[in-house]
Design a protein around this motif. Sequence first.
Motif, PDB file in Angstrom:
ATOM      1  N   GLN A 155       0.835  -1.192   0.000  1.00  0.00           N
ATOM      2  CA  GLN A 155       0.000   0.000   0.000  1.00  0.00           C
ATOM      3  C   GLN A 155       0.877   1.253   0.000  1.00  0.00           C
ATOM      4  O   GLN A 155       2.084   1.168   0.227  1.00  0.00           O
ATOM      5  CB  GLN A 155      -0.932  -0.028   1.219  1.00  0.00           C
ATOM      6  N   TRP A 230     -11.149  -1.874   2.813  1.00  0.00           N
ATOM      7  CA  TRP A 230     -11.268  -0.470   2.437  1.00  0.00           C
ATOM      8  C   TRP A 230      -9.912   0.214   2.539  1.00  0.00           C
ATOM      9  O   TRP A 230      -9.240   0.164   3.570  1.00  0.00           O
ATOM     10  CB  TRP A 230     -12.307   0.226   3.312  1.00  0.00           C
ATOM     11  N   LYS A 231      -9.521   0.894   1.473  1.00  0.00           N
ATOM     12  CA  LYS A 231      -8.192   1.497   1.419  1.00  0.00           C
ATOM     13  C   LYS A 231      -7.968   2.492   2.552  1.00  0.00           C
ATOM     14  O   LYS A 231      -6.848   2.615   3.056  1.00  0.00           O
ATOM     15  CB  LYS A 231      -7.991   2.186   0.068  1.00  0.00           C
ATOM     16  N   GLU A 232      -9.026   3.196   2.956  1.00  0.00           N
ATOM     17  CA  GLU A 232      -8.871   4.202   4.003  1.00  0.00           C
ATOM     18  C   GLU A 232      -8.496   3.585   5.348  1.00  0.00           C
ATOM     19  O   GLU A 232      -8.047   4.290   6.259  1.00  0.00           O
ATOM     20  CB  GLU A 232     -10.152   5.015   4.153  1.00  0.00           C
ATOM     21  N   GLU A 233      -8.644   2.261   5.476  1.00  0.00           N
ATOM     22  CA  GLU A 233      -8.335   1.588   6.743  1.00  0.00           C
ATOM     23  C   GLU A 233      -7.002   0.834   6.720  1.00  0.00           C
ATOM     24  O   GLU A 233      -6.569   0.335   7.759  1.00  0.00           O
ATOM     25  CB  GLU A 233      -9.441   0.580   7.080  1.00  0.00           C
ATOM     26  N   ARG A 234      -6.356   0.752   5.574  1.00  0.00           N
ATOM     27  CA  ARG A 234      -5.191  -0.128   5.464  1.00  0.00           C
ATOM     28  C   ARG A 234      -3.915   0.465   6.039  1.00  0.00           C
ATOM     29  O   ARG A 234      -3.085  -0.271   6.583  1.00  0.00           O
ATOM     30  CB  ARG A 234      -4.955  -0.499   3.994  1.00  0.00           C
ATOM     31  N   GLN A 347     -18.281   1.676   2.537  1.00  0.00           N
ATOM     32  CA  GLN A 347     -17.046   2.315   2.950  1.00  0.00           C
ATOM     33  C   GLN A 347     -17.233   2.902   4.346  1.00  0.00           C
ATOM     34  O   GLN A 347     -18.200   3.624   4.601  1.00  0.00           O
ATOM     35  CB  GLN A 347     -16.688   3.417   1.954  1.00  0.00           C
ATOM     36  N   SER A 349     -16.125   5.356   6.145  1.00  0.00           N
ATOM     37  CA  SER A 349     -16.321   6.795   6.309  1.00  0.00           C
ATOM     38  C   SER A 349     -17.677   7.260   5.809  1.00  0.00           C
ATOM     39  O   SER A 349     -18.098   8.385   6.088  1.00  0.00           O
ATOM     40  CB  SER A 349     -15.215   7.565   5.587  1.00  0.00           C
ATOM     41  N   LYS A 350     -18.379   6.386   5.062  1.00  0.00           N
ATOM     42  CA  LYS A 350     -19.697   6.742   4.534  1.00  0.00           C
ATOM     43  C   LYS A 350     -20.803   5.928   5.194  1.00  0.00           C
ATOM     44  O   LYS A 350     -21.970   6.019   4.763  1.00  0.00           O
ATOM     45  CB  LYS A 350     -19.721   6.529   3.023  1.00  0.00           C
TER      46      LYS A 350
END
Length: 356
Positions: A155, A230-234, A347, A349-350
């Motif tokens: 990542q 989810w990329k925002e958590e990686r 996602q 955040s949503k």
Amino acid sequence: MPSASTPAVELEVRGRTVRVSNPDRVYFAERGLTKLDVVEYFVAVGDGILGALLDRPTTLERWPRGWFADAKRATRADSSGDAFYQKRVPQGAPDYVETSRIGFPSGRTADEVAPTELAVVAWAANLGTLTFHPWPVVRDDVDRPDQLRIDLDPQPGTDFSDAARVAPHVRELLTEHGLTGFPKTSGGRGIHVFVPIEPRWTFTEARRATIAFGRELTRRLPEQVTVKWWKEERGSKIFVDYNQMARDRTIASAYSVRANARATVSAPLRWDEIGDVAPDDFDVTTMPARFAEVGDLFAPLVAHREPRYSIESLLELADRQERDEGEGDLPYPPEYPKMPGEPKRVQPSKDADRPR
């Protein structure tokens, strides 16, 4: 006025004549590599690329004009790219190109190329195929994988060297579960590990085993590895992409050429050399000599070869993770229909219901 195209050449490929049109067309300008160079590369590593694809339904990643800066692949939303994935056998294919009918999660089917001889690879390369994406199944049993594929995907903030540091732990964990894996470069920043398995389990079960493996690796290396979809958590970690074992998801084959300026290839490795190599070490110009020296390190993965390994131990691990820690399924890719037991595919955040 446009210059006349270079006359086609004919190559003898193990008893077949394969016509290469526009052989001087530049495919990788920075390396000075032409279409003919690419076709001849595949012939030079013939036993390896054919072994990787033999009898497997294979998606063709086609770059008819070669790779160039700012080139883009076509997508579902925008079909106007410079390259595209071809799942159905191209029209006008020679009669020696055999196929396999596969089914997608949508319920649709397609007849994909299923290579049985090296001439098929050369023919596909003439069509602009750089990367071959074989399914982890053979054409006489398309519903039961015979390979477990572990994708170590760096990542942002990590690179190949980070994946290389995780690789010994992958090997150790596989050994604990009675499995033998075979690593290769992705041709980019990542590392792929393929495990030959008995074709007794469904895609759902093979994916579940991969999730269990990734979770245990994450437990042991929490600062280095993640299975967060989810990329925002990686974060800056190595993502074990468990969805590469979902039906209709494929990984570039060993010996495939990757679409980048250097024309790197996906190179099989020995476990003890992973920490000493870099992806740029292996490209269209260097791989034939390495192949001549070391042979096909992925030969144990060729269809129908033995031994094949059981994933029962990983499925038992999945059972324990669910029973003791409440860890069930993880999200599927967005194009999949909602799967039984799958958690909410939103996602974080949503997600309006997520605690803040």
